[in-house]
Design a protein around this motif. Structure first.
Motif, PDB file in Angstrom:
ATOM      1  N   HIS A   1      13.143  -9.105 -11.086  1.00 39.12           N
ATOM      2  CA  HIS A   1      13.154  -8.086  -9.787  1.00 39.12           C
ATOM      3  C   HIS A   1      11.558  -7.700  -9.305  1.00 39.12           C
ATOM      4  N   GLU A   2      10.633  -8.615  -9.915  1.00 38.37           N
ATOM      5  CA  GLU A   2       9.337  -8.290  -9.408  1.00 38.37           C
ATOM      6  C   GLU A   2       8.668  -9.131  -8.316  1.00 38.37           C
ATOM      7  N   VAL A   3       7.819  -8.762  -7.617  1.00 40.51           N
ATOM      8  CA  VAL A   3       6.935  -9.461  -6.727  1.00 40.51           C
ATOM      9  C   VAL A   3       5.593  -9.052  -7.093  1.00 40.51           C
ATOM     10  N   ARG A   4       4.637  -9.956  -7.396  1.00 39.83           N
ATOM     11  CA  ARG A   4       3.305  -9.627  -7.538  1.00 39.83           C
ATOM     12  C   ARG A   4       2.560 -10.592  -6.154  1.00 39.83           C
ATOM     13  N   MET A   5       1.545  -9.663  -5.685  1.00 40.03           N
ATOM     14  CA  MET A   5       0.840 -10.211  -4.332  1.00 40.03           C
ATOM     15  C   MET A   5      -0.622 -10.152  -4.591  1.00 40.03           C
ATOM     16  N   HIS A   6      -1.281 -11.003  -4.356  1.00 42.65           N
ATOM     17  CA  HIS A   6      -2.667 -10.749  -4.381  1.00 42.65           C
ATOM     18  C   HIS A   6      -3.252 -11.655  -3.242  1.00 42.65           C
ATOM     19  N   GLY A   7      -4.430 -11.406  -2.686  1.00 42.09           N
ATOM     20  CA  GLY A   7      -5.158 -11.959  -1.654  1.00 42.09           C
ATOM     21  C   GLY A   7      -6.147 -10.974  -1.061  1.00 42.09           C
TER      22      GLY A   7
ATOM     23  N   ALA B   1      -2.215  -1.042  -3.900  1.00 44.01           N
ATOM     24  CA  ALA B   1      -1.036  -0.349  -3.970  1.00 44.01           C
ATOM     25  C   ALA B   1       0.049  -1.245  -3.596  1.00 44.01           C
ATOM     26  N   LEU B   2      -0.142  -2.400  -2.976  1.00 46.57           N
ATOM     27  CA  LEU B   2       1.034  -3.473  -2.945  1.00 46.57           C
ATOM     28  C   LEU B   2       0.916  -4.656  -3.689  1.00 46.57           C
ATOM     29  N   ALA B   3       0.262  -4.489  -4.712  1.00 51.07           N
ATOM     30  CA  ALA B   3       0.024  -5.850  -5.687  1.00 51.07           C
ATOM     31  C   ALA B   3       1.216  -5.950  -6.529  1.00 51.07           C
ATOM     32  N   THR B   4       2.063  -4.973  -6.781  1.00 50.29           N
ATOM     33  CA  THR B   4       3.025  -4.991  -7.744  1.00 50.29           C
ATOM     34  C   THR B   4       4.470  -4.282  -7.215  1.00 50.29           C
ATOM     35  N   GLN B   5       5.338  -5.012  -6.742  1.00 49.75           N
ATOM     36  CA  GLN B   5       6.427  -4.130  -6.063  1.00 49.75           C
ATOM     37  C   GLN B   5       7.823  -4.938  -6.766  1.00 49.75           C
ATOM     38  N   PHE B   6       9.106  -4.085  -6.574  1.00 51.73           N
ATOM     39  CA  PHE B   6      10.215  -4.590  -7.451  1.00 51.73           C
ATOM     40  C   PHE B   6      11.367  -4.652  -6.018  1.00 51.73           C
ATOM     41  N   PHE B   7      12.114  -5.678  -6.345  1.00 52.44           N
ATOM     42  CA  PHE B   7      13.178  -5.493  -5.051  1.00 52.44           C
ATOM     43  C   PHE B   7      14.614  -5.988  -5.769  1.00 52.44           C
ATOM     44  N   ASN B   8      15.354  -5.746  -5.086  1.00 56.06           N
ATOM     45  CA  ASN B   8      17.001  -5.852  -5.573  1.00 56.06           C
ATOM     46  C   ASN B   8      17.466  -7.207  -5.275  1.00 56.06           C
ATOM     47  N   VAL B   9      17.378  -8.037  -6.459  1.00 53.24           N
ATOM     48  CA  VAL B   9      17.874  -9.421  -6.231  1.00 53.24           C
ATOM     49  C   VAL B   9      19.482  -9.632  -5.971  1.00 53.24           C
ATOM     50  N   ASP B  10      20.102  -8.611  -5.852  1.00 55.80           N
ATOM     51  CA  ASP B  10      21.605  -8.818  -5.786  1.00 55.80           C
ATOM     52  C   ASP B  10      22.002  -8.337  -4.318  1.00 55.80           C
ATOM     53  N   THR B  11      20.928  -8.317  -3.431  1.00 57.37           N
ATOM     54  CA  THR B  11      21.114  -7.924  -1.977  1.00 57.37           C
ATOM     55  C   THR B  11      21.368  -9.159  -1.203  1.00 57.37           C
ATOM     56  N   THR B  12      21.770  -9.148   0.014  1.00 53.58           N
ATOM     57  CA  THR B  12      21.940 -10.092   0.768  1.00 53.58           C
ATOM     58  C   THR B  12      20.491 -10.734   1.130  1.00 53.58           C
ATOM     59  N   PRO B  13      19.227  -9.904   1.587  1.00 50.50           N
ATOM     60  CA  PRO B  13      18.256 -10.393   2.046  1.00 50.50           C
ATOM     61  C   PRO B  13      17.626 -11.217   0.884  1.00 50.50           C
ATOM     62  N   ALA B  14      17.780 -10.827  -0.475  1.00 52.97           N
ATOM     63  CA  ALA B  14      17.284 -11.401  -1.661  1.00 52.97           C
ATOM     64  C   ALA B  14      18.025 -12.784  -1.862  1.00 52.97           C
ATOM     65  N   GLN B  15      19.238 -12.689  -1.803  1.00 49.66           N
ATOM     66  CA  GLN B  15      20.000 -14.038  -1.995  1.00 49.66           C
ATOM     67  C   GLN B  15      19.676 -15.179  -1.001  1.00 49.66           C
ATOM     68  N   THR B  16      19.440 -14.493   0.570  1.00 49.42           N
ATOM     69  CA  THR B  16      19.064 -15.418   1.427  1.00 49.42           C
ATOM     70  C   THR B  16      17.666 -15.942   1.305  1.00 49.42           C
ATOM     71  N   LEU B  17      16.856 -15.180   0.792  1.00 49.71           N
ATOM     72  CA  LEU B  17      15.701 -15.810   0.464  1.00 49.71           C
ATOM     73  C   LEU B  17      15.748 -16.782  -0.578  1.00 49.71           C
ATOM     74  N   LEU B  18      16.414 -16.487  -1.877  1.00 48.43           N
ATOM     75  CA  LEU B  18      16.518 -17.615  -2.812  1.00 48.43           C
ATOM     76  C   LEU B  18      17.085 -18.889  -2.353  1.00 48.43           C
ATOM     77  N   ALA B  19      18.112 -18.773  -1.408  1.00 47.10           N
ATOM     78  CA  ALA B  19      18.690 -19.746  -0.872  1.00 47.10           C
ATOM     79  C   ALA B  19      17.667 -20.788   0.085  1.00 47.10           C
ATOM     80  N   LEU B  20      16.861 -20.067   0.867  1.00 47.97           N
ATOM     81  CA  LEU B  20      15.973 -20.651   1.488  1.00 47.97           C
ATOM     82  C   LEU B  20      14.826 -21.496   0.766  1.00 47.97           C
ATOM     83  N   PHE B  21      14.365 -20.617  -0.650  1.00 47.03           N
ATOM     84  CA  PHE B  21      13.577 -21.374  -1.350  1.00 47.03           C
ATOM     85  C   PHE B  21      14.315 -22.499  -2.056  1.00 47.03           C
TER      86      PHE B  21
END
Length: 127
Positions: free
Chosen positions: A90-96, A102-122
């Protein structure tokens, strides 16, 4: 999930990456193959979807991201930010250049509709 607002406002292209490993050093792009490019409303919609990912607790898996996005402005020179998503821990790592620490490491709920939609798009983006 919080993305760097200024970078989101100037993003013209999103590159979807099927990540094949971890980078050797921090701040280096995640290795993998670009499988799609999203522009215009498609890029805007994906960024909105990512911003709407609900937060989550950290889960332990060792961070093994499978998918990532790189956001570019119209010059396409250097990615404004890269986000690598691990749907196991459930982790996202960002850089750039546009990503504050403060935004480099975040956590997201993979069982939600937005996360499942994103995974389906990928998954749909991969040949």
């Amino acid at each position: 999930m919080q993305l760097p607002a200024e970078a989101v406002a100037t993003t013209d292209l999103i590159e979807v990456v099927r990540i094949s490993g971890l980078p050797a050093n921090r701040g280096v792009p995640y290795p993998g193959r670009a499988v799609a490019h999203w522009i215009g409303s498609e890029a805007t919609d994906v960024l909105t979807l990512i911003e709407n990912l609900p937060g989550s607790e950290q889960h332990r898996c060792g961070f093994s991201p499978g998918w990532g996005v790189r956001a570019y402005e119209d010059s396409l020179d250097l990615a404004l930010f890269e986000a690598a998503f691990c749907f196991s821990c459930h982790e996202v790592r960002m850089h750039g250049t546009a990503v504050p620490p403060a935004l480099a490491t975040q956590f997201f709920n993979v069982d939600t509709t937005p996360a499942q939609t994103l995974l389906a798009l990928f998954r749909a983006a991969a040949p």
